[in-house]
Design an enzyme around this catalytic site. Structure first.
Site, PDB file in Angstrom:
ATOM      1  N   HIS A 170      -9.201   8.148   4.954  1.00 56.51           N
ATOM      2  CA  HIS A 170      -8.573   9.618   4.543  1.00 56.51           C
ATOM      3  C   HIS A 170      -9.721  10.464   4.289  1.00 56.51           C
ATOM      4  O   HIS A 170      -9.637  11.584   4.622  1.00 56.51           O
ATOM      5  CB  HIS A 170      -7.611   9.038   3.242  1.00 56.51           C
ATOM      6  CG  HIS A 170      -7.150  10.408   2.615  1.00 56.51           C
ATOM      7  ND1 HIS A 170      -5.794  10.652   2.756  1.00 56.51           N
ATOM      8  CD2 HIS A 170      -7.877  11.192   1.932  1.00 56.51           C
ATOM      9  CE1 HIS A 170      -5.655  11.866   2.035  1.00 56.51           C
ATOM     10  NE2 HIS A 170      -7.083  12.188   1.445  1.00 56.51           N
ATOM     11  N   GLU A 171     -10.878  10.019   3.499  1.00 54.78           N
ATOM     12  CA  GLU A 171     -11.940  10.757   3.356  1.00 54.78           C
ATOM     13  C   GLU A 171     -12.581  11.407   4.500  1.00 54.78           C
ATOM     14  O   GLU A 171     -13.051  12.416   4.700  1.00 54.78           O
ATOM     15  CB  GLU A 171     -12.655  10.381   2.239  1.00 54.78           C
ATOM     16  CG  GLU A 171     -12.222   9.854   1.013  1.00 54.78           C
ATOM     17  CD  GLU A 171     -11.250  11.205   0.318  1.00 54.78           C
ATOM     18  OE1 GLU A 171     -11.823  12.266   0.542  1.00 54.78           O
ATOM     19  OE2 GLU A 171     -10.392  10.782  -0.305  1.00 54.78           O
ATOM     20  N   HIS A 174     -11.254  14.335   6.011  1.00 56.18           N
ATOM     21  CA  HIS A 174     -11.683  15.491   5.484  1.00 56.18           C
ATOM     22  C   HIS A 174     -12.821  16.100   5.825  1.00 56.18           C
ATOM     23  O   HIS A 174     -13.215  17.117   6.288  1.00 56.18           O
ATOM     24  CB  HIS A 174     -11.574  15.518   4.048  1.00 56.18           C
ATOM     25  CG  HIS A 174     -10.551  15.412   3.427  1.00 56.18           C
ATOM     26  ND1 HIS A 174      -9.437  16.291   3.419  1.00 56.18           N
ATOM     27  CD2 HIS A 174      -9.894  14.485   2.428  1.00 56.18           C
ATOM     28  CE1 HIS A 174      -8.156  15.960   2.896  1.00 56.18           C
ATOM     29  NE2 HIS A 174      -8.517  14.889   2.123  1.00 56.18           N
ATOM     30  N   GLU A 261      -3.672  16.940   2.809  1.00 55.49           N
ATOM     31  CA  GLU A 261      -3.388  15.744   2.405  1.00 55.49           C
ATOM     32  C   GLU A 261      -2.544  14.691   2.909  1.00 55.49           C
ATOM     33  O   GLU A 261      -2.709  13.713   3.431  1.00 55.49           O
ATOM     34  CB  GLU A 261      -3.128  15.666   0.791  1.00 55.49           C
ATOM     35  CG  GLU A 261      -4.094  16.270  -0.212  1.00 55.49           C
ATOM     36  CD  GLU A 261      -5.420  15.465  -0.053  1.00 55.49           C
ATOM     37  OE1 GLU A 261      -5.420  14.276   0.006  1.00 55.49           O
ATOM     38  OE2 GLU A 261      -6.635  16.205  -0.160  1.00 55.49           O
TER      39      GLU A 261
END
Length: 641
Positions: A170-171, A174, A261
């Protein structure tokens, strides 16, 4: 949306952020102007003697407010100028040593290294927030060169490997999407607005102290009473205006953050091919009312950086930076309820439109290198994309590399020796006398030992070993790095033949390290079309054409095909002497100053050029990987099959 469009979208979002920021600042200026004019008319001049409109005073108020907010913003951005590491340290993070023996920390480092090798991104610095017992994580930095990934102690100890991998994926999403630079700018903006609130509190506090002093001295006149009232009202007004400004800033923050998100969650599932991992992490957070809360004092201003909401208040529904946990879980693991399935399908469609994707729906134009589905379009689509197969292959590759070589990549002194040994191994050189004379004896002996081991190792290990050495090499002192860099450049220059691996190392490794040890800035965009890049494209495509197993002319024509209507007429296949590695290096410096649409066509031409003979040699892969890194559009080695 591909990698290039995602990066451009991030820049457009920065433009929107600046627009809303200016609206907030204008609102603050007008509010403070109205308050000051009201106080002047009420206490000093009388309502009938003055007008509400006073251009000179409006200019004064505007100048003071702009100076205050700008100072607060620039102060915070300057505080975070080192990128992700600054953010992590501000939150109380401790950097994880690459050579850590702690089982949980080693597991975390393995996951981050897998993701980096699979994606082609530099291995980021890794931090742990030791004082935070709840589950959370973040990614921060101005770009891929200074990125840092952090997890809380709670995440490290409470999550399984699959769950932790989902959070890290997930990070990484970004990082791919260019969200980090925007996030740091948001921190600066919120701090600038917060300064107005703090000034109001200081005014109120000064009045309280001064009133205490006057009471003790028993001196209290009407004039001083009026001034006290003015200061009290002004202080209270600044507190309220600053707080409203903060709410407005948080609304901007949440509007930008919430949808990103959802997209990052969808990306993490695509990367890991395991929705249970990410859903499990979210479920563990959801089991507690404040399962992701961060206790550090910077939790509110940095809430948008985190995996889940790090700060809670009564106004969460208005400006929470993250969607509700339940909705995030449903989006990635819907039930068999038709409504939930429709929601998932809608989310998938939005993900394909707005997230970096490999464009799987595009038809293949023919395979090569033993892979029927591999084509120039597939390779180009892999830029900025983490694929589940790539992650799995990266994990397998790391497991295959010998423990001694991995240990060397994680120790400061041995990592230097490993880089030297890699260069000597690719050029099949023994350690020359000049090398032994210019390095410490310990490094010389370690290089000799590693060179012996590398001579028996598969060549496919070399580039990943260099990549996982990055974090420990960033920890060298400036003097140590200059010495290391000098020796590395000497090895490259003194080689008997042009070494393509050495060129790849120079682009992949030194480019990253130069950013850490100097104030090297991103090149200013100077080229929005190919009219000014005829010579540079000729040098690059010619250099690649001579690597082809076919005749160079065929490879040149294949590379020219995607851009033949864009290049100036003077572009032509050069001789080998005109496209040496040194000249290629100079050409790349200029090509790196191109806009994203131009870079996309540059890489398309490169891939078509090396694809012309349907065979990809390791040298072609490494050179293309290095060129893509120099252009800030990393192609992972796994994309080549």
């Amino acid at each position: 949306m591909d990698f290039f469009e995602a990066q451009d979208q991030a820049k457009r979002k920065t433009g929107k952020l600046i627009f809303f920021y200016l609206l907030a600042v204008i609102g603050i200026i007008l509010s403070i102007y109205v308050v000051t004019v009201f106080l002047y008319r009420w206490q000093l001049a009388g309502f009938s003697d003055t007008s509400w409109i006073n251009p000179a005073w409006f200019i004064v108020v505007s100048a003071i407010v702009l100076l205050t907010i700008t100072t607060g913003t620039l102060y915070r951005v300057a505080q975070l100028r080192k990128g992700g590491s600054s953010v992590a340290q501000l939150l109380g993070g401790r950097q994880v040593e690459s050579s850590t023996k702690d089982a949980d920390e080693r597991r975390l480092m393995n996951i981050v290294e897998e993701m980096s090798i699979a994606s082609g991104l530099p291995v980021p610095e890794v931090y742990i927030l030791d004082k935070e017992e709840n589950i959370n994580a973040f990614a921060a930095g101005f770009g891929t060169n200074d990125a840092a990934v952090g997890v809380t102690r709670g995440a490290l100890e409470q999550l399984t490997r699959d769950e932790l991998q989902g959070v890290i994926a997930h990070e990484f999403s970004h990082i791919f999407n260019g969200d980090m630079r925007l996030n740091i700018r948001l921190i600066g903006i919120l701090n600038g607005i917060l300064v107005i609130h703090i000034m109001g509190m200081l005014l109120m506090r000064s009045v309280m102290y001064s009133r205490g002093g006057r009471t003790r001295s028993s001196s209290n006149g009407k004039g001083s009473g009026n001034i006290t009232i003015v200061i009290l009202v002004m202080g209270l007004s600044l507190i309220i205006i600053g707080y409203i400004g903060m709410i407005f800033g948080r609304m901007i923050q949440s509007a930008i953050s919430r949808q990103r998100e959802y997209l990052a969650d969808a990306a993490a599932v695509q990367y890991t091919r395991n929705p249970d991992g990410l859903a499990g992490a979210l479920t563990k957070i959801g089991l507690k009312s404040k399962g992701a809360e961060i206790n550090d004092g910077h939790a509110m201003e940095m809430s948008h950086l985190f995996f889940a909401s790090s700060f809670h208040s009564a106004l969460d529904k208005l400006y929470s930076t993250h969607p509700p946990i339940e909705k995030r879980i449903k989006a990635i693991k819907p039930s068999m309820n038709p409504e939930d399935l429709r929601r998932q399908e809608k989310m998938k469609q939005k993900f394909q439109e707005q997230h970096v994707s490999g464009k799987k729906g595009e038809p293949s134009t023919g395979g090569f290198a033993g892979h029927a589905a591999l084509s120039p379009e597939v390779i180009l689509g892999a830029i900025g994309v983490l694929d589940g197969n790539h992650v799995e292959n990266a994990g397998n590759l790391l497991n295959e590399i010998s423990d001694d070589l991995k240990k060397a990549a994680h120790e400061p002194l041995e990592a230097e020796a490993l880089m030297f040994a890699l260069l000597f191994a690719t050029s099949h050189q023994k350690l020359p006398d000049w090398f032994n004379e210019n390095v410490d004896q310990t490094i010389s002996e370690t290089t000799k030992q590693l060179l012996a081991e590398l001579s028996e190792a598969p060549r496919e290990w070399f580039l990943p070993l260099a990549e996982i050495s990055l974090p420990i090499l960033r920890q060298l002192s400036k003097e140590q790095y200059q010495s290391f860099r000098s020796v590395l450049e000497s090895i490259i220059k003194k080689s008997d033949q042009e070494n393509l691996f050495a060129f790849a190392i120079e682009k992949l490794l030194l480019r990253q390290l130069d950013t850490a040890f100097s104030s090297r800035k991103e090149p200013e965009i100077r080229h929005h079309h190919f009219k000014t890049l005829g010579h540079e494209m000729s040098v690059m495509l010619s250099a690649l054409s001579y690597l082809s197993d076919e005749d160079p002319e065929s490879a040149w024509k294949a590379g020219l095909k995607p851009i033949e209507n864009l290049l100036p007429p003077d572009a032509s296949l050069l001789s080998k002497e005109e496209c040496t590695i040194e000249k290629l290096d100079q050409a790349l410096d200029e090509l790196a100053a191109s806009s994203n649409p131009v870079k996309k066509y540059i890489l398309r031409a490169i891939i078509h050029c090396i694809y012309s003979d349907k065979i990809l040699s390791l040298e072609e892969k490494e050179l293309t990987r290095a060129i893509s890194e120099a252009l800030d559009c990393p192609i992972p080695m796994g994309a080549f099959g």
